[in-house]
Design a protein around this motif. Structure first.
Motif, PDB file in Angstrom:
ATOM      1  N   SER A  13       0.808  -1.215   0.000  1.00 45.76           N
ATOM      2  CA  SER A  13       0.000   0.000   0.000  1.00 45.76           C
ATOM      3  C   SER A  13       0.850   1.278   0.000  1.00 45.76           C
ATOM      4  O   SER A  13       0.519   2.231  -0.720  1.00 45.76           O
ATOM      5  N   PRO A  14       1.959   1.372   0.756  1.00 47.21           N
ATOM      6  CA  PRO A  14       2.771   2.585   0.657  1.00 47.21           C
ATOM      7  C   PRO A  14       3.270   2.840  -0.762  1.00 47.21           C
ATOM      8  O   PRO A  14       3.300   3.988  -1.225  1.00 47.21           O
ATOM      9  N   ASP A  15       3.663   1.781  -1.476  1.00 46.41           N
ATOM     10  CA  ASP A  15       4.092   1.950  -2.872  1.00 46.41           C
ATOM     11  C   ASP A  15       2.951   2.500  -3.724  1.00 46.41           C
ATOM     12  O   ASP A  15       3.151   3.389  -4.564  1.00 46.41           O
ATOM     13  N   ASN A  16       1.750   1.964  -3.524  1.00 53.47           N
ATOM     14  CA  ASN A  16       0.605   2.414  -4.311  1.00 53.47           C
ATOM     15  C   ASN A  16       0.213   3.850  -3.963  1.00 53.47           C
ATOM     16  O   ASN A  16      -0.249   4.601  -4.833  1.00 53.47           O
ATOM     17  N   ILE A  17       0.397   4.250  -2.709  1.00 50.02           N
ATOM     18  CA  ILE A  17       0.081   5.616  -2.321  1.00 50.02           C
ATOM     19  C   ILE A  17       1.091   6.588  -2.929  1.00 50.02           C
ATOM     20  O   ILE A  17       0.725   7.685  -3.363  1.00 50.02           O
ATOM     21  N   VAL A  18       2.352   6.198  -2.992  1.00 51.24           N
ATOM     22  CA  VAL A  18       3.357   7.016  -3.678  1.00 51.24           C
ATOM     23  C   VAL A  18       2.956   7.225  -5.131  1.00 51.24           C
ATOM     24  O   VAL A  18       3.022   8.340  -5.669  1.00 51.24           O
TER      25      VAL A  18
END
Length: 329
Positions: A13-18
């Motif tokens: 999820s952090p990658d997708n939020i970036v």
């Protein structure tokens, strides 16, 4: 209408939020579903450290999962990591509770919880479970109180409306558009779907993996709120119930919520293959780019101020990109 995104909390999820920030999404909401997800606050903290602009918040927190002091301290921590970018939404626990065999919390409990939580963030002494408490964080342990973070309430009925109107800064909705929505200036609407190519069938492999998890909510919601008879009125409902009813009664919630908002479970696949896929464009924001754009215009006309899109399937980045292009074209 702003366009934001949401994710069933996952390790990536952090990658997708970036990526969502780079694409131009306004805010990223992350689910509080511990029975199938890593911790929502850890995930948001990682995203905060890797982003600069995008709004961040849990959508929605389920009060019974944590003491109000725990959520207040976590909120303050995230506000320190992402100043001016944090909002918090609370809900009664569709997946966060029902997937563990509990019913939704009561609105009286929600009201008491939000009062205590907001009081803590203001630096007040509050009473919870018969004890008086206060955020005692010294300098360097949390921002100075008051910690000013907007709070939204996920509500569809009159009891929730009263709590949201009195204690909330906005109304967080999904699946339905309540009539009282027009009374709020901030209304995020959580939705699922996928942009289909011209001529692409609603039962294509892409439609199934990218639109199917959102489509399956029609069955999950019908079962939880209306019972088996409500499910059987849906296309493929008999087949869906046939799978769920193979599980022992005390474990049927596991059969219902496995893969919730992530992939089709066995019951969902049975309903899809039995013709339930015909509902895809009715129960999700799916279709050609033009159809998606028209659906968003309709939602805005009903008072939605922020469309919250959850991508599904093996390539969430591509889904985010296609949806935002359709939404802003």
């Amino acid at each position: 209408m702003e366009v934001s995104c949401a994710f069933p909390t996952a390790l990536d999820s952090p990658d997708n939020i970036v990526l969502a920030e780079r694409l131009g999404y306004a805010r990223a909401w992350v689910y509080d579903t511990p029975q199938q997800s890593p911790d929502v606050w850890m995930t948001l903290a990682l995203a905060a450290e890797r982003t600069e602009r995008i709004g961040l918040g849990p959508g929605v927190l389920v009060p019974s999962l944590r003491h109000p002091m725990v959520n207040a301290a976590a909120t303050a921590t995230l506000a320190a990591l992402a100043p001016g970018r944090v909002a918090v939404s609370f809900g009664t626990g569709f997946t966060g509770r029902r997937a563990m065999g509990y019913r939704a919390i009561t609105w009286s409990y929600m009201e008491s919880y939000i009062r205590a939580y907001r009081g803590l963030l203001r630096g007040e002494v509050v009473e919870w479970e018969g004890a008086q408490m206060q955020m005692l964080h010294p300098d360097g342990h949390a921002p100075a109180r008051p910690v000013d973070v907007p709070v939204l309430v996920g509500a569809l009925g009159p009891k929730g409306h009263e709590v949201a109107r009195e204690l909330g800064d906005g109304l967080y909705v999904t699946l339905q558009l309540p009539e009282f929505m027009s009374e709020y200036s901030w209304v995020p609407y959580l939705a699922w779907g996928t942009v289909l190519d011209e001529g692409e069938a609603s039962d294509s492999d892409h439609a199934r993996v990218a639109g199917g998890p959102g489509w399956a909510l029609a069955y999950h919601g019908a079962y939880e709120f209306g019972g088996p008879d409500a499910v059987r009125t849906l296309p493929g409902g008999e087949e869906w119930m046939g799978v769920v009813e193979k599980a022992p009664l005390e474990q049927r919630h596991l059969a219902v919520h496995t893969g919730h908002c992530v992939h089709l479970n066995e019951a969902d696949r049975a309903a899809w293959d039995a013709g339930g896929h015909a509902m895809l464009q009715d129960v999700t924001i799916s279709g050609t780019r033009d159809r998606v754009r028209r659906r968003l215009d309709e939602l805005a006309s009903h008072g939605v101020t922020e469309l919250v899109f959850q991508p599904c399937g093996p390539d969430p980045g591509a889904e985010l990109e296609k949806f935002l292009e359709a939404a802003t074209s």
